[in-house]
Scaffold this active site. Sequence first.
Site, PDB file in Angstrom:
ATOM      1  N   CYS A  24       0.864  -1.190   0.000  1.00 32.50           N
ATOM      2  CA  CYS A  24       0.000   0.000   0.000  1.00 32.50           C
ATOM      3  C   CYS A  24       0.896   1.235   0.000  1.00 32.50           C
ATOM      4  O   CYS A  24       2.113   1.129   0.141  1.00 32.50           O
ATOM      5  CB  CYS A  24      -0.856  -0.009   1.269  1.00 32.50           C
ATOM      6  N   GLU A  30       0.184  -0.909  16.021  1.00 29.18           N
ATOM      7  CA  GLU A  30      -0.568   0.300  15.647  1.00 29.18           C
ATOM      8  C   GLU A  30      -1.576   0.670  16.740  1.00 29.18           C
ATOM      9  O   GLU A  30      -1.708   1.837  17.107  1.00 29.18           O
ATOM     10  CB  GLU A  30      -1.302   0.089  14.315  1.00 29.18           C
ATOM     11  N   THR A  77      -6.354   0.704  11.432  1.00 31.68           N
ATOM     12  CA  THR A  77      -6.623   0.973  10.013  1.00 31.68           C
ATOM     13  C   THR A  77      -6.824  -0.278   9.174  1.00 31.68           C
ATOM     14  O   THR A  77      -7.319  -0.194   8.060  1.00 31.68           O
ATOM     15  CB  THR A  77      -5.443   1.746   9.400  1.00 31.68           C
TER      16      THR A  77
HETATM   17  S1  SF4 Z   1      -2.590   2.623   7.370  1.00 29.95           S
HETATM   18 FE1  SF4 Z   1      -1.368   0.771   7.156  1.00 29.95          FE
HETATM   19  S2  SF4 Z   1      -2.419  -0.427   5.549  1.00 29.95           S
HETATM   20 FE2  SF4 Z   1      -3.188   1.704   5.416  1.00 29.95          FE
HETATM   21  S3  SF4 Z   1      -1.907   2.709   3.877  1.00 29.95           S
HETATM   22 FE3  SF4 Z   1      -1.009   3.108   5.891  1.00 29.95          FE
HETATM   23  S4  SF4 Z   1       0.505   1.468   6.190  1.00 29.95           S
HETATM   24 FE4  SF4 Z   1      -0.863   0.830   4.542  1.00 29.95          FE
END
Ligand code: SF4
Length: 404
Positions: free
Chosen positions: A60, A182, A249
Amino acid sequence: MANIDTESRLYRKGLGLRAEVQEPLRKDYAGLVVDFARERNFKLVAGDLTFRLAKEFGFCYGVDRAVEYAYEARARFPGKRIFITGEIIHNPYVNGRLSEMGIQFLDGPYGTDEKFASITTDDVVLLPAFGVSAGELEILRKKGMILVDTTCGSVMNVWKNVDHYARDGFTSVVHGKSGHEETKATVSRATKGNGHYIVVHDLNESEMVGDYIETSHDRTRFMEFFSDAVSPGFDPDSHLTHIGLANQTTMLSSESLEIAERLRQSMVRRFGESELEARFRSFDTICSATQERQDAVVELCEEGVDLMLVIGGYNSSNTAHLAEICSEKFPTFHIADSLSMESAVLIRHKPLHEQKEVEATDWLPEGALKIGVTAGASTPDVKVDEVIERVLAFRGLTRHDLTG
Ligand code: SF4
């Protein structure tokens, strides 16, 4: 030009070597087969095998950026010791590559003997894509070493929301995994001032929170259950009267929405519709990359396949959710990489809701097959290539046999 805060030696927008690191990044992570598939509407055929790739998968924007900054840091500071607080992302291959480049891990499965205490002002420390807790950041900034912050903007957006909740006297209810880096970083921002939080892992746990909001029944049992998932001093009787929803997320977005709705209803039943605005807030903080990957596998499921291969680290939350979506429809194998497929008969994979890899047999039936393929946001294209090439090899084929 790199963006650097000269006083704290904090890099947040790259280190000015973007062009220089593109070639090594491509060499380490690009996938020829994947590129070939992208040019052919994500469909590949060889012999009686058809591979249907999801239209969005793999790295991503946040992971791309984090890995790029790590390579830039190595190139910019060739003579310095470089550390990272833990896994940069949840992919063993990527973490292994950083290790080979001499980047040392301070914690997690790749942790070395080095600890925070032994870091000096001459060193460089990378912060991973999921960020670090507010307390850890404070310690590192005080030490005065060079910091390269790769925290994803979508994660920071969640922090902004929980920070507002805390300031406005709302308890953050975070849909996430309490042990995930996270979520740990997020909840550390929910306790500013007198803020509090509770982490709910799934819909069942949100039911328990909803029931408590409505009935205040069996406080002891409630606190025992959530003991590892609440802020210090959390009191369900006084801290669930004003709540704000947020999520890790990478959770399943449909479940996050259900949880928000479940808790909204509980607040209405307990306090009445007229009080809702003053007592309940909700933001969908699933990032767009996670959403797009989940939407793409839903689309693939609608089209139909004979089996699904979901590629990614076993501790990768977003990969697990992709597997969860597919497993409702088809035989689904969440595999770490191509080596998980021992043979056309034996595969090692991680079933949903299990912590360990298990073996399954007869996973690749003979004859014509349509195989769905997707990969988590931390899985590089090269790992997808390897999986497709290994499946081909089981049928005596190679990538040169592939057509669109
Ligand atoms: S929050 Fe996590 S999954 Fe979403 S774009 Fe950022 S790094 Fe990638």
